[in-house]
Design a protein around this motif. Structure first.
Motif, PDB file in Angstrom:
ATOM      1  N   ARG A 137       3.324   1.080   2.215  1.00  0.00           N
ATOM      2  CA  ARG A 137       3.553  -0.216   2.844  1.00  0.00           C
ATOM      3  C   ARG A 137       3.042  -1.370   1.980  1.00  0.00           C
ATOM      4  N   ASP A 138       1.915  -1.163   1.308  1.00  0.00           N
ATOM      5  CA  ASP A 138       1.391  -2.227   0.450  1.00  0.00           C
ATOM      6  C   ASP A 138       2.340  -2.526  -0.707  1.00  0.00           C
ATOM      7  N   ALA A 139       2.911  -1.494  -1.289  1.00  0.00           N
ATOM      8  CA  ALA A 139       3.861  -1.701  -2.385  1.00  0.00           C
ATOM      9  C   ALA A 139       5.113  -2.432  -1.885  1.00  0.00           C
ATOM     10  N   ILE A 140       5.554  -2.115  -0.670  1.00  0.00           N
ATOM     11  CA  ILE A 140       6.716  -2.798  -0.099  1.00  0.00           C
ATOM     12  C   ILE A 140       6.412  -4.277   0.107  1.00  0.00           C
ATOM     13  N   ASN A 141       5.237  -4.585   0.656  1.00  0.00           N
ATOM     14  CA  ASN A 141       4.868  -5.991   0.885  1.00  0.00           C
ATOM     15  C   ASN A 141       4.805  -6.767  -0.427  1.00  0.00           C
ATOM     16  N   GLU A 142       4.239  -6.145  -1.441  1.00  0.00           N
ATOM     17  CA  GLU A 142       4.135  -6.826  -2.734  1.00  0.00           C
ATOM     18  C   GLU A 142       5.511  -7.085  -3.343  1.00  0.00           C
ATOM     19  N   ARG A 143       6.394  -6.104  -3.235  1.00  0.00           N
ATOM     20  CA  ARG A 143       7.737  -6.270  -3.792  1.00  0.00           C
ATOM     21  C   ARG A 143       8.520  -7.333  -3.028  1.00  0.00           C
ATOM     22  N   LEU A 144       8.423  -7.327  -1.715  1.00  0.00           N
ATOM     23  CA  LEU A 144       9.114  -8.341  -0.906  1.00  0.00           C
ATOM     24  C   LEU A 144       8.600  -9.740  -1.222  1.00  0.00           C
TER      25      LEU A 144
END
Length: 319
Positions: A137-144
């Motif tokens: 989830r952290d990687a998704i937030n950073e990419r978004l």
């Protein structure tokens, strides 16, 4: 008394000046910025505090909130790369840095940011597997955040944070994941149990090996001691001491009789006639030991006494 035209003009001018002052003085609250338009064209931006504009020529165009704002992203369905459908919702934080760009570069700023965020959520999360989606989830937030902020930069805003709040798979998929997790945990438990048994067997084998090594070492030392004793007896015999061999043979004979007598399988022990003679001569063995290991003068001065443990055995005559 009548009023002249000059008397009427003065109050009108005073009223016009007061109206002009009120129309030209603009107070901007803290955290906001106002754009100024002159004949419909943007000229400048008013900062918080008291500002003066040209009345009836300049007017306030857009009132922009310069504070960081939160935008709720509604729930939407996302199909992952492994064809799993999940319901996702989130939240986005943004701040207007350039009031003119935010007012004139895009129409309906909040709707534009919302649609941009929702589109990128489906794009980013749809390119991932379900397991990867739930664990990164952290990687998704950073990419978004990186994608949305880059796309919204021409609008004069800064997207400070994009967070995924909930990821809800279907109920049947949740049940399948629970069964899979239980099976994985059982597998790990069995592996750990097998590893424990393996280590126990290894330690037990090492213990047996160490014990066997110690037993072999003890037997080796015992054999060395017996060999040394035999060598000493042999050297004594070679030197002409017959009593040493007599003592050695008597000792072995006595040990053999003790072993036979201590056996738990036999209640009655049949002893040969020579054994009776040996028992009767135990005192003689003691005297031999004194002569071999003790003082020779004391052995010769003191007479030997022979006491038999039992009456002498008479052999029947053969007729």
């Amino acid at each position: 008394m009548g009023f002249s035209g000059f008397d009427i003009l003065i109050p009108v001018l005073v009223v016009l000046v007061i109206v002009a002052l009120f129309a030209g003085a603009k107070t901007v609250p803290q955290g906001y910025a106002y754009t100024v338009e002159r004949f419909g064209r943007y000229t400048r931006t008013l900062t918080p505090g008291l500002n003066i504009i040209i009345p009836f020529i300049d007017r306030i165009g857009a009132r922009m909130n310069m504070m960081e704002q939160v935008l709720d992203v509604p729930t939407q369905e996302v199909i992952t790369r492994d064809n799993a459908t999940v319901a996702v919702d989130g939240v986005a934080f943004y701040q207007v840095l350039n009031a003119a760009q935010a007012a004139y570069q895009v129409a309906d700023l909040e709707t534009a940011i919302l649609n941009l965020t929702m589109t990128n959520i489906r794009s980013v999360m749809g390119s991932m597997d379900l397991d990867e989606l739930l664990s990164n989830r952290d990687a998704i937030n950073e990419r978004l955040l990186r994608i949305v902020d880059e796309a919204a930069h021409p609008w004069g805003i800064k997207v400070t944070r994009v967070e995924i709040k909930d990821i809800n798979p279907p109920e049947n998929l949740v049940e399948s994941m629970a069964r899979q997790m239980m099976a994985e945990r059982n597998k790990r438990a069995q592996i750990l149990e097998a590893e424990g048994r393996k280590q126990a067997q290894i330690l037990e084998a090492e213990g047996r090996r160490e014990a066997a090594f110690r037993d072999a070492e003890a037997r080796e030392r015992q054999a060395e001691a017996e060999a040394k004793a035999t060598q000493m007896v042999s050297e004594a015999i070679a030197a002409g001491d017959v009593q040493a061999i007599n003592y050695f043979v008597a000792q072995k004979y006595t040990e053999a009789l003790a072993t036979i007598g201590s056996s738990s399988n036999n209640k009655i022990v049949l002893m040969p006639i020579e054994a009776a003679s040996l028992i009767g001569s135990l005192g003689g063995i003691g005297a031999i030991a004194k002569e071999v290991f003790g003082s020779g003068d004391e052995a010769t001065q003191q007479p030997r006494r022979h006491t038999s443990a039992r009456p002498p055995v008479t052999r029947p005559s053969q007729e």
